[in-house]
Design a protein around this motif. Structure first.
Motif, mmCIF file in Angstrom:
data_model
loop_
_atom_site.group_PDB
_atom_site.id
_atom_site.type_symbol
_atom_site.label_atom_id
_atom_site.label_comp_id
_atom_site.label_asym_id
_atom_site.label_seq_id
_atom_site.Cartn_x
_atom_site.Cartn_y
_atom_site.Cartn_z
ATOM 1 N N TRP A 185 8.279 2.536 -9.048
ATOM 2 C CA TRP A 185 9.003 3.804 -8.846
ATOM 3 C C TRP A 185 9.607 3.837 -7.460
ATOM 4 C CZ3 TRP A 185 9.750 6.293 -13.174
ATOM 5 C CH2 TRP A 185 8.870 6.083 -14.229
ATOM 6 N N HIS A 186 8.911 3.216 -6.500
ATOM 7 C CA HIS A 186 9.396 3.212 -5.116
ATOM 8 C C HIS A 186 9.715 1.779 -4.698
ATOM 9 C CE1 HIS A 186 7.771 7.300 -4.440
ATOM 10 N NE2 HIS A 186 6.829 6.913 -5.262
ATOM 11 N N PRO A 242 8.914 -1.153 -2.385
ATOM 12 C CA PRO A 242 7.655 -1.424 -1.700
ATOM 13 C C PRO A 242 7.852 -1.357 -0.185
ATOM 14 C CG PRO A 242 8.615 -3.448 -2.524
ATOM 15 C CD PRO A 242 9.502 -2.346 -3.002
ATOM 16 N N LYS A 248 -1.935 9.010 -9.170
ATOM 17 C CA LYS A 248 -2.344 7.903 -10.039
ATOM 18 C C LYS A 248 -1.271 7.539 -11.052
ATOM 19 C CE LYS A 248 -5.917 7.189 -8.047
ATOM 20 N NZ LYS A 248 -5.983 5.988 -7.254
ATOM 21 N N ARG A 249 -0.422 8.496 -11.367
ATOM 22 C CA ARG A 249 0.554 8.217 -12.423
ATOM 23 C C ARG A 249 1.718 7.386 -11.896
ATOM 24 N NH1 ARG A 249 0.925 14.162 -14.909
ATOM 25 N NH2 ARG A 249 2.636 13.277 -16.115
ATOM 26 N N ARG A 250 1.783 7.191 -10.588
ATOM 27 C CA ARG A 250 2.850 6.356 -10.043
ATOM 28 C C ARG A 250 2.294 5.199 -9.233
ATOM 29 N NH1 ARG A 250 6.961 10.390 -8.963
ATOM 30 N NH2 ARG A 250 7.897 10.826 -10.968
ATOM 31 N N SER A 251 0.971 5.057 -9.174
ATOM 32 C CA SER A 251 0.424 4.021 -8.306
ATOM 33 C C SER A 251 0.470 2.682 -9.029
ATOM 34 C CB SER A 251 -0.992 4.377 -7.881
ATOM 35 O OG SER A 251 -1.811 4.482 -9.014
ATOM 36 N N PRO A 293 0.842 -1.202 0.000
ATOM 37 C CA PRO A 293 0.000 0.000 0.000
ATOM 38 C C PRO A 293 0.876 1.250 0.000
ATOM 39 C CG PRO A 293 0.129 -0.904 2.207
ATOM 40 C CD PRO A 293 0.915 -1.832 1.326
ATOM 41 N N VAL A 294 0.336 2.339 -0.532
ATOM 42 C CA VAL A 294 1.085 3.602 -0.486
ATOM 43 C C VAL A 294 0.231 4.663 0.198
ATOM 44 C CG1 VAL A 294 2.605 3.240 -2.442
ATOM 45 C CG2 VAL A 294 0.325 4.123 -2.830
ATOM 46 N N VAL A 295 0.921 5.576 0.880
ATOM 47 C CA VAL A 295 0.206 6.580 1.663
ATOM 48 C C VAL A 295 -0.544 7.542 0.740
ATOM 49 C CG1 VAL A 295 0.483 8.520 3.232
ATOM 50 C CG2 VAL A 295 1.741 6.401 3.631
ATOM 51 N N ASP A 296 0.126 8.017 -0.296
ATOM 52 C CA ASP A 296 -0.571 8.906 -1.221
ATOM 53 C C ASP A 296 -0.886 8.165 -2.509
ATOM 54 O OD1 ASP A 296 -1.730 10.939 -2.575
ATOM 55 O OD2 ASP A 296 0.105 12.058 -2.941
ATOM 56 N N ALA A 297 -1.979 7.413 -2.466
ATOM 57 C CA ALA A 297 -2.361 6.664 -3.660
ATOM 58 C C ALA A 297 -3.056 7.560 -4.668
ATOM 59 C CB ALA A 297 -3.272 5.502 -3.284
ATOM 60 N N SER A 298 -3.227 8.855 -4.340
ATOM 61 C CA SER A 298 -3.888 9.729 -5.299
ATOM 62 C C SER A 298 -2.920 10.120 -6.415
ATOM 63 C CB SER A 298 -4.436 10.973 -4.603
ATOM 64 O OG SER A 298 -3.403 11.884 -4.316
ATOM 65 N N THR A 320 -1.577 -0.471 -9.870
ATOM 66 C CA THR A 320 -2.895 -1.096 -9.923
ATOM 67 C C THR A 320 -2.921 -2.066 -11.093
ATOM 68 O OG1 THR A 320 -3.553 0.923 -11.075
ATOM 69 C CG2 THR A 320 -4.268 0.691 -8.817
ATOM 70 N N TRP A 343 5.693 -1.894 3.434
ATOM 71 C CA TRP A 343 4.492 -2.250 4.169
ATOM 72 C C TRP A 343 4.569 -1.610 5.542
ATOM 73 C CZ3 TRP A 343 6.436 -5.245 0.385
ATOM 74 C CH2 TRP A 343 5.532 -5.824 -0.510
#
Lengths: 723, 184, 257, 411
Positions: free
Chosen positions: C128-129, C131, C46-49, C39-44, C51, C133
């Protein structure tokens, strides 16, 4: 030979050439590349045999069955349970994130006491329980000056808590506001021993008014399963779903037909439809107040009037009436999109269609679902609990009309964040002792004087009785699949222990024993387990084998108990008096001209759960950007208020305001702004904290004439560009 | 010719070169592995041969397939405790098992010589007709467990089979060599 | 330009009924949990999330009250003629295995991202990051899918590990691992979908439901005219939805697209 | 302290103090770039402006740009050594150095660009022969070796080094076999310039860049070769002019520059002829077949149609004419302007082929995004320019780069 520069260089050269014939370089290059598979800061996989543990979800009231997959005793993934009638193998996004929430950074690690500076300090259970005992003892001395708010409508925990209160001479036991309260106000006079359920599975037309049937309303996953079964993939639908509501939410998007009606006007449309049904000669023979209902509807809800108020054409309204009349087994589902704050008018008006269309307890229609027997001594009857109006109670306290309890017990509820006009309402906790039984560090826990952390539902025993909106009676148990990770204690055990020290006898020593007794008490009713036959199949002729064997053993391992027994209903009341008194006025509110359609979605968590980490990716680009969330309106509405996509907009209600960005969405009615609940958390963890604003703050509570009920599903706001 | 005279004698060039060459070869083939691998021993000495010969235990009693098709490579404490819930002999390894692992509820951290990386999913079911010792060291016919060498850089066992070997056999047997057949 | 075409006897495919998808997102959550996506803290962002399965919202672009929406879950399309595969310089991705799933091996990937550039569906994601947890949550990792470091590309594999597990189960039970029955192997998203909007099976096998469904007049595939030949089909009775499955010129008509 | 004995014979150079001060500036920029390298390698590529839409960003655009502009090396070499265009003798050294800088710089940036640099050797060990990128990796690396070999004799001609007999011989013999390397270099160069274009042309799922072609090579394969050849000589000539301005000394005869301009102009005209044909085919063939229109390919300012007209008109047709007409070509100001426009046009082409191709949404319900590079992308790019300045400064100061320098600057 002396080592001069030249021979040294030659030596190095020889070494270099020699190295090429050894694995040193090649192996190092290869191993370095392999090392990149194994960076120490990235977790390795742990292996172990795969197993499943069947349990029942407690993250929202829908009561779905979950199959927790474990790998060597570690819970890893939540899956659906095909044998559970409330979920039938399906799962919602919140349930799918259930296992990871075990390790949410917002978990409370142990009992905590508030310090003078407002921070919380970990204390021992002895100290925490002693403090609770002391405060309850004081309250007991003051003649039961204690109140309790439960956020779990379906748990037998409510018996333990209400039993404690009753034995302390307090009847101030409240559930977080929901639609069972509205139903109780509307039909409580004749519906004493149960609730109304909707037999979606056997219906051939489902018309939902307001209720976001396919996302968060009632037994959401079961509703979706019924919808899915009625829409076989790639084939013609066998049941038509119509959504009457303020926006193309999840239900509106996928229903066979969406009828746009602003929040609060569903009842007007329903009576407009009733007008046509009555005109065609339909009657409710078993209703005592039918004639006054009939004359009220026919005189007031004429096609012209309904068309003027709802903005729908007379033909559209008539068409809906025809749809209902033509269907063999239609069911109409009343509700609000946020499953709370609905008025008696709206509920009774919509429900009256069901009474008109077919008698109570007919397949594909509505059923009376009996309450399950209570086991804790002096526990409040479910029907009494359903009738307690928390919001009115809080308003009376803040208005000084009733005395403030000296102790508030809050169980798995987050009233500080989740009551309408939350900011103002939470003032009720000023100058009282607030004890929070919570798994997560929510806003109420953050405000509490004492935090008594409950185990997460995957770590404890609990149960789910017939959830609101169900079509059948059900009972299933939540059971621990992992030992508690932290220093937590089941709230039931804490309360039973404290009660004993208070000299009260609730009849049990542990909560697990309460559940065992509950299971045993089910034997009073003629029940069966859902392993072979489902309750809705019984209504169309299937005959189940009665439950046999060790009931606790079966149910505690995941079996679901149900019954087809329905109480005898001698006569019904259509609530004609309340309808006529509570009917919305024809004038429009110019101070707050925009209707607010609040949204709840399981993708945003639930009433007592903030958005889980794994649900964050579900929020689209135009739902949340960084810390700002979006509200939706159609382009005409936006233009009328000088707004464009992405503009910052301020929503002002009489009790509060919040700021968001504008998302132009044409699936919202005219002059309606749609805004999601579940944002704007100030406690919790970094995943949900500080994201968006709390729409509960702009919801507006009004008292409905006739029913004296607090209503806010039809809140209104003022909107303006924010800078 | 003149240039040659100016330069050093042949020996002065060749000897240091050879010394360097040989030193590098020696280091590369002997010293380097010493540096690269650390030697570890098993937490307990398990006597395979005794169990098989003296007590008639079959390999499959401990190393078996689960009904879901996965392979229980190593027996859990529970399995061992079917006999060894209390020490039956004064064997120090047995006592250690009971006291240090079983009673404390800690699984024995066996070192698996052939442990594959996380990105590999080896299917024992697909290879169940092969001889175990084709890949694993033949621990079953002895009472001694050989030392375990761990690559300090990659953290993998020295004996972990490389992809090349898998591919070679797959090619020979006509099995698929598509990547995801083994990788996960 | 067809460098790369391989026919398979088994082709795992999905048929997604867009008239049944409510866009609830349960599939996306199940996918993350099943495939060990952090999970990521700023999933907003979208261009780096990350899914692997993403639910798009489609609009018929009409104004209220004629507006309509549809939700389109987009897993990897497992193209029969993938553009991502021939461009990979190191064979980290391949379409070579019976079943036709486009593989992606993170241990081989060098992170050049050429495949991301090639995929018109945005089904491929770059780490990009590293991972991360939240503390303890790594205990919920399944043993079935390896964790990926930063700097590599990953994507939906139709829960390929479940395919392997189903084959192993068949082997142990003495059945033919190459003749799995419908339902023996189902990806996580298909399993949890509460409305049953996704059918899964062997597109080549007439006994599997997807075989018939994929031939429905309401079936279409995304960007079919580019020639990617996806193994994911969509169904909708709404013409506007079918039209949005592909780029259509103004004068072009769409017959049962 | 003086470094005079290291200077090429018979030329004048600025004082060492001046030179060192200049190097401090160069190293400052380099240092910033090295810091960016550290940040990217230690924390990952999220510090860049790239994302799941923009898989390629400034790194790749910069690489494509410098590799195109560095093509002066192979094309001048080809013309000089194999076609025997004697006039190029006076600028061939500079062409080689510029090529060397461009290619080594591009390789350095590539080491940043891949997510797993420690695995980058997989490209050689586990190559996918179908991938255009594999062709690029092999050809660029090999050509880098060739450029190094071509650069070595020039280094060995340093006054001090050349006194060592062995090095003198090596330098001499290298010169003798230079035509061979020029040939090999030209071959490799053709292929990797082409493969770079091919990388885009084969993306049949990206109608913005997809092109049909010949055998396995899409038309962009050939267009990239031609465009590189058209801009490389112009760029080399511009560098020479820049060095003249910086040092205040005449280094190359104007006739040589005009010759380079003529070569660039000719090649640009040839390139544009095919590029126009290709664009026409794209608009009338590939786009409609994909269900798209020309207008849909452009978006707002960042990816607007102005790029199209700038690339093919202002920075295409106009410089081609200016370079082909002798009168304008022989006017220094116009020559330089035309050369600059020429280079800008090619850079726009590389930008459009990379960034706009990725920004362009293919799924009908997808949307445009705009790519904005971050400091972590600008810093290494500037550092490579600084690195180029460093290599050029050192080469100019210590190596006999310009054979005409002594004649053009009589003491």
């Amino acid at each position: 030979m002396a080592l001069d520069r030249r021979s040294f260089l030659t030596f190095v050269a020889g070494g270099a050439v020699g190295t090429l014939f050894t694995p040193v370089i090649w192996k190092s290059i290869d191993d370095t590349a392999i090392w990149t598979q194994n960076w120490s800061w990235i977790p390795r996989l742990e292996h172990g045999p795969k197993a499943y543990a069947a349990t029942t979800c407690k993250l929202c009231p829908a009561g779905c069955g979950l199959n927790i997959r474990t790998a060597g005793d570690r819970p890893v993934v939540a899956e659906g349970r095909t044998d559970h009638p409330l979920s039938q193998g399906g799962i919602c996004p919140l349930g799918a994130a259930a296992v990871q929430m075990l390790y949410s950074p917002a978990r409370i690690k142990g009992p905590m006491k508030k310090q003078a500076d407002g921070t919380h300090q970990l204390v021992s259970w002895e100290e925490a329980e002693a403090l609770l005992l002391e405060k309850l003892n004081e309250a007991k001395g003051q003649g039961g000056n204690v109140a309790c708010i439960s956020g779990d409508e379906n748990s037998t925990m409510n018996e333990v808590l209400s039993g404690l209160l009753a034995q302390m001479d307090s009847n101030r036991f409240f559930l977080m506001p929901g639609e069972s309260l509205t139903a109780s106000k509307a039909f409580g006079s004749w519906l004493k021993q149960g609730v109304l359920g909707y037999d979606l599975e056997n219906a051939d037309l489902v018309m939902a008014f307001g209720a976001d049937l396919l996302d968060s309303w009632g037994t959401a996953v079961r509703n979706k399963k019924a919808f899915g079964a009625a829409h076989p993939i790639g084939e013609q639908a066998t049941t038509e779903y119509v959504y009457v509501g303020p926006m193309q939410n999840t239900t509106g998007a996928v229903a066979d037909k969406w009828v746009s009606v602003a929040p609060g006007l569903e009842g007007v449309l329903a009576l407009g439809i009733a007008y046509h049904l009555l005109q065609s000669g339909m009657i409710v023979p078993e209703a005592l107040d039918f004639s006054s209902y009939r004359s009220f509807v026919l005189s007031r809800y004429t096609p012209e009037y309904v068309s003027k108020v709802t903005g729908l054409s007379s033909e559209q309204v008539a068409e809906l009436a025809v749809k209902l009349r033509r269907a063999n087994r239609p069911v109409v589902v009343p509700g609000s999109a946020i499953s709370q704050g609905n008025g008696v008018f709206s509920l009774a008006a919509v429900m009256s269609l069901n009474f008109l269309l077919h008698p109570v307890n007919s397949p594909g229609g509505i059923f009376v679902l009996p309450d399950l027997p209570t086991v804790v001594s002096e526990a409040m009857e479910p029907s009494i609990i359903r009738g307690n109006d928390l919001v009115s109670f809080v308003q009376k306290i803040t208005a000084g009309k009733t005395d403030r309890p000296s102790v508030f017990l809050v169980y798995e509820a987050n009233p500080v964040h989740g009551l309408p006009q939350a900011e103002a309402m939470s003032k009720v906790f000023d100058d009282t002792f607030l004890a929070s039984f919570s798994t997560f560090y929510d806003e109420t826990a953050a405000r509490a004087d004492l935090i008594l952390p409950t185990p997460y539902f995957l770590e404890r025993w609990d149960d789910v009785q017939t959830p609101h909106g169900a079509g059948f009676v059900s009972y299933s148990v939540t059971r621990p699949v992992i030992k508690p990770l932290f220093d937590v204690k089941p709230a039931g055990d804490v309360v039973l222990g404290v009660a004993e020290k208070l000299g009260l006898d609730l009849g049990f020593s542990s909560f697990e024993k309460v559940l065992e007794a509950k299971t045993a008490a089910l034997a009073e009713m003629d029940g069966f387990l859902t392993d072979k036959v489902q309750p809705w199949q019984v209504r169309t002729g299937a005959s189940p084998a009665p439950a046999a064997g060790n009931q606790w053993r079966n149910i505690s391992r995941g079996a679901v108990w149900t019954t087809a027994v329905t109480p005898f209903v001698p006569a019904v009341l259509l609530a004609a008096r309340e309808l006529s008194q509570a009917a919305p006025p024809d004038v429009d509110d110019w101070a707050y001209p925009v209707r607010l359609a609040s949204i709840t979605s399981r993708a945003h968590g639930s009433r007592h759960i903030a958005i889980p980490p794994f649900c964050l990716p579900l929020l689209g680009e135009e739902e949340l950007q960084g810390k700002t969330f979006y509200v939706r309106m159609n382009s005409t509405t936006a233009r009328n208020y000088g707004l464009k996509a992405n503009d910052r907009v301020k929503l002002v209600g009489p009790g509060g305001e919040c700021v968001a960005r504008v998302r132009i969405f044409e699936g919202v009615g005219l002059n309606v702004v749609a805004a999601p609940l579940g944002f704007g958390h100030t406690a919790w963890d970094e995943f949900s904290r500080g994201k968006g604003d709390n729409i509960y703050n702009v919801l507006t509570v009004r008292t409905e004439p006739g029913s004296d009920l607090s209503v806010w599903a039809d809140s209104r706001v003022r909107i303006a560009k924010a800078y | 010719m003149e240039e040659k005279k100016e330069g050093p004698s042949k020996g002065a060039v060749v000897v240091p070169f050879l010394v360097g060459f040989v030193a590098a070869i020696a280091f590369g083939w002997w010293g380097f592995p010493q540096l690269l691998y650390s030697s570890k021993s098993q937490p307990l000495n398990f006597t395979h041969l005794n169990h098989v010969q003296d007590y008639g235990i079959d390999c499959e009693d401990c190393h078996y397939f689960r009904p879901d098709g996965s392979y229980a490579g190593l027996p859990s404490n529970e399995k061992c405790a079917e006999c060894h819930s209390m020490a039956m002999t004064s064997d120090p390894d047995e006592i250690k098992f009971v006291e240090e692992y079983y009673e404390k509820g800690v699984e024995v951290p066996w070192l698996v010589y052939q442990y594959q990386p996380d990105n590999v999913s080896f299917s024992h079911a697909a290879h169940k007709d092969e001889d175990c010792t084709a890949c694993h060291p033949d621990v079953g016919s002895t009472n001694e467990l050989p030392p375990y060498y761990e690559n300090r850089l990659t953290k993998y066992s020295k004996e972990t089979m490389k992809m090349k070997e898998c591919e070679r056999c797959h090619a020979k047997e006509g099995a698929s060599n598509a990547c995801q057949v083994c990788h996960k | 330009m067809v460098l790369y075409l391989k026919e398979f006897k088994i082709k795992w495919g999905m048929v997604i009924d867009l008239d049944k998808c409510t866009g609830c997102g349960a599939c996306m959550v199940a996918c993350q949990a099943e495939n060990n996506i952090a999970p990521v803290v700023d999933a907003s962002d979208k261009r780096r999330s990350m899914t692997w399965l993403l639910v798009y919202q489609l609009s018929n672009q009409k104004l209220y009250p004629d507006h309509d929406v549809a939700y389109l879950p987009r897993p990897c399309q497992q193209c029969g003629h993938p553009n991502c595969v021939p461009v990979c310089p190191v064979i980290a991705t391949d379409k070579n295995e019976e079943g036709g799933i486009v593989s992606q091996v993170n241990a081989r990937c060098i992170g050049c991202r050429y495949c991301i550039a090639a995929c018109p569906y945005h089904a491929r994601y770059f780490n990009w990051h590293d991972p991360v947890w939240p503390e303890g949550m790594e205990k919920t990792l399944t043993p079935d899918v390896s964790t990926r470091p930063r700097g590599v590309v990953e994507k939906c594999l139709f829960c390929h590990h479940r395919y392997m597990q189903a084959r192993d189960k068949a082997r142990v039970e003495g059945r033919d691992p190459n003749a799995l029955a419908e339902g023996d192997y189902i990806p996580a998203c298909v399993e949890v979908c509460p409305t049953g909007a996704i059918a899964f099976g062997d597109l080549m096998n007439p006994n599997h439901k997807v075989h018939q469904l994929s031939k429905s007049p309401h079936a279409f595939r995304l960007l079919e005219r580019l020639g990617t030949d996806p193994q994911v089909y969509y169904l909708s009775r709404r013409e506007w939805v079918r039209r949005q499955g592909d780029n259509i010129l103004e004068h072009e008509t769409v017959e049962g697209v | 302290m003086c470094d005079k004995e290291l200077w090429p014979a018979g030329v004048q150079r600025c004082s060492l103090k001046y030179f060192l001060a200049w190097l401090v500036v160069v190293f400052a920029v380099l240092g910033w770039g090295v810091y960016a390298f550290y940040v990217v390698w230690s924390s990952g590529l999220h510090v860049t402006g790239m994302d799941n839409y923009f898989a390629f960003g400034l790194y790749i655009i910069f690489d494509l740009g410098v590799i195109a502009l560095g093509a002066g090396a192979f094309f001048s070499g080809l013309l000089y050594y194999l076609v025997r265009v004697e006039g190029l003798k006076n600028i061939i050294n500079l062409a080689v150095i510029v090529g060397f800088i461009c290619y080594s710089g591009a390789l350095l940036i590539l080491a940043l660009e891949v997510g797993q640099p420690l695995r980058s050797w997989f490209g050689f060990w586990h190559p996918n022969v179908h991938s255009m990128l594999t062709e690029v990796i092999f050809c660029i690396t090999c050509y880098m070796l060739v450029l190094t070999i071509e650069f070595v004799p020039l280094i060995l001609e340093n006054r001090k080094l050349n006194k060592i007999k062995l090095l003198h011989h090596i330098a001499h013999n290298f010169h003798v076999i230079m035509p061979l390397f020029a040939g090999v270099g030209a071959f490799l160069s053709f292929f990797h310039q082409g493969s770079l274009g091919g990388m885009y042309g084969v993306l049949f799922s990206r109608p913005f860049v997809f092109r049909e072609g010949f055998f396995i090579w899409p038309w962009t394969f050939f267009l990239f070769i031609l465009s590189a050849v058209a801009s490389g000589p112009a760029f080399t000539m511009l560098i020479a002019t820049l060095m003249e301005k910086a040092t205040g000394r005449k280094l190359v005869d104007f006739s040589v520059k005009a010759l380079m301009g003529k070569i660039a102009g000719t090649m640009l005209a040839i390139y544009l002829f095919f590029k126009y044909l290709d664009t026409w085919g794209w608009i009338t063939g590939i786009l409609p077949r994909a269900g798209l229109t020309f207008d849909q390919m452009y978006y707002q300012l960042a990816y607007g149609k102005w790029l199209f007209y700038a690339e093919l008109g202002v920075c295409g047709l106009i410089p081609a004419i200016l370079l082909l007409v002798p009168k304008t070509r022989n006017t220094p100001g116009i020559l330089y302007t035309a050369a600059i426009l020429n280079c800008i046009g090619i850079v726009i082409n590389r930008f459009v082929m990379t960034s706009q191709a990725l920004a362009n949404p293919v799924m009908p319900f997808d949307r445009w995004y705009v790519y904005v590079p971050t400091w972590a992308e600008w810093a290494p790019a500037l550092a490579i320019i600084a690195y180029g300045a460093l290599v050029l400064s050192l080469s100019y100061r210590y190596l006999p780069v310009f054979p005409q320098e002594r004649k053009l600057n009589p003491v």
